[in-house]
Design a protein around this motif. Structure first.
Motif, short mmCIF file in Angstrom:
data_model
loop_
_atom_site.label_atom_id
_atom_site.label_comp_id
_atom_site.label_asym_id
_atom_site.label_seq_id
_atom_site.Cartn_x
_atom_site.Cartn_y
_atom_site.Cartn_z
N UNK A 20 0.77 -1.24 0.10
CA UNK A 20 0.18 0.08 0.03
C UNK A 20 0.86 1.24 -0.13
N UNK A 21 0.70 1.92 -1.02
CA UNK A 21 1.42 3.26 -1.16
C UNK A 21 1.30 4.19 0.30
N UNK A 22 2.31 4.76 0.77
CA UNK A 22 2.15 5.66 2.12
C UNK A 22 0.91 6.72 1.74
N UNK A 23 0.68 7.20 0.54
CA UNK A 23 0.07 8.22 0.26
C UNK A 23 -1.57 7.60 0.48
N UNK A 24 -1.69 6.41 0.34
CA UNK A 24 -3.36 5.79 0.43
C UNK A 24 -3.32 5.58 1.91
N UNK A 25 -2.56 5.64 2.94
CA UNK A 25 -2.61 5.22 4.26
C UNK A 25 -3.15 6.45 5.10
N UNK A 26 -4.28 6.66 4.79
CA UNK A 26 -5.19 7.60 5.53
C UNK A 26 -6.53 7.14 6.00
N UNK A 27 -7.33 7.66 6.84
CA UNK A 27 -8.20 7.06 7.52
C UNK A 27 -9.50 6.86 6.81
N UNK A 28 -9.76 7.76 5.65
CA UNK A 28 -10.74 7.60 4.93
C UNK A 28 -10.89 6.12 4.16
N UNK A 29 -9.77 5.84 3.78
CA UNK A 29 -9.58 4.43 3.01
C UNK A 29 -9.58 3.07 3.88
N UNK A 30 -9.42 3.41 5.29
CA UNK A 30 -9.53 2.31 6.17
C UNK A 30 -10.71 2.32 7.27
N UNK A 31 -11.77 3.26 6.85
CA UNK A 31 -12.97 3.74 7.84
C UNK A 31 -13.74 2.32 7.97
N UNK A 32 -14.04 1.67 7.01
CA UNK A 32 -14.81 0.48 7.01
C UNK A 32 -14.37 -0.74 5.95
N UNK A 33 -14.65 -1.83 6.17
CA UNK A 33 -14.27 -3.09 5.36
C UNK A 33 -14.40 -2.59 3.69
N UNK A 34 -15.84 -1.92 3.69
CA UNK A 34 -16.09 -1.63 2.34
C UNK A 34 -15.12 -0.54 1.78
N UNK A 35 -14.98 0.36 2.44
CA UNK A 35 -13.93 1.69 1.98
C UNK A 35 -12.58 0.82 1.69
N UNK A 36 -12.08 0.00 2.44
CA UNK A 36 -10.98 -0.98 2.27
C UNK A 36 -11.17 -1.27 0.84
N UNK A 37 -11.98 -2.14 0.41
CA UNK A 37 -12.32 -2.83 -0.49
C UNK A 37 -12.45 -1.95 -1.84
N UNK A 38 -13.22 -0.75 -1.56
CA UNK A 38 -13.32 0.28 -2.75
C UNK A 38 -11.98 0.64 -3.01
N UNK A 39 -11.14 0.93 -2.18
CA UNK A 39 -10.01 1.51 -2.18
C UNK A 39 -8.70 0.96 -2.89
N UNK A 40 -8.84 -0.36 -2.75
CA UNK A 40 -7.64 -1.20 -3.05
C UNK A 40 -8.12 -2.45 -3.74
#
Length: 80
Positions: free
Chosen positions: A57-77
């Motif tokens: 995971x690139x450092x620039x993507x390690x922000x709260x909004x991308x890890x807020x929920x399992x769905x957010x994680x899935x949609x991001x990555x």
């Protein structure tokens, strides 16, 4: 497959990260707001995601909004 990843992610969170007695996590559960994931457990969560998608995971993507929920994680990555 995003659906499989999301299912595997929810299962991992429920079996490995959520403290006993906190209840089950769903795809929409707010992980941080509900106190289910802390700054130490996020590292385990990131390691699971990286292993699952086969990419660091690139450092620039390690922000709260991308890890807020399992769905957010899935949609991001995970792309279909």
């Amino acid at each position: 497959d995003p659906k499989k990843f999301e299912s595997d992610l929810v299962s991992f969170i429920n079996t490995s990260l959520v403290p006993q007695g906190k209840g089950a996590v769903s795809a929409e559960t707010a992980l941080f707001e509900e106190g289910l994931i802390n700054s130490i457990k996020i590292l385990d969560l990131m390691a699971f995601v990286e292993k699952s998608i086969g990419v660091k995971i690139p450092d620039k993507l390690v922000v709260m909004k991308h890890f807020r929920s399992p769905r957010a994680i899935t949609e991001t990555f995970v792309r279909s």
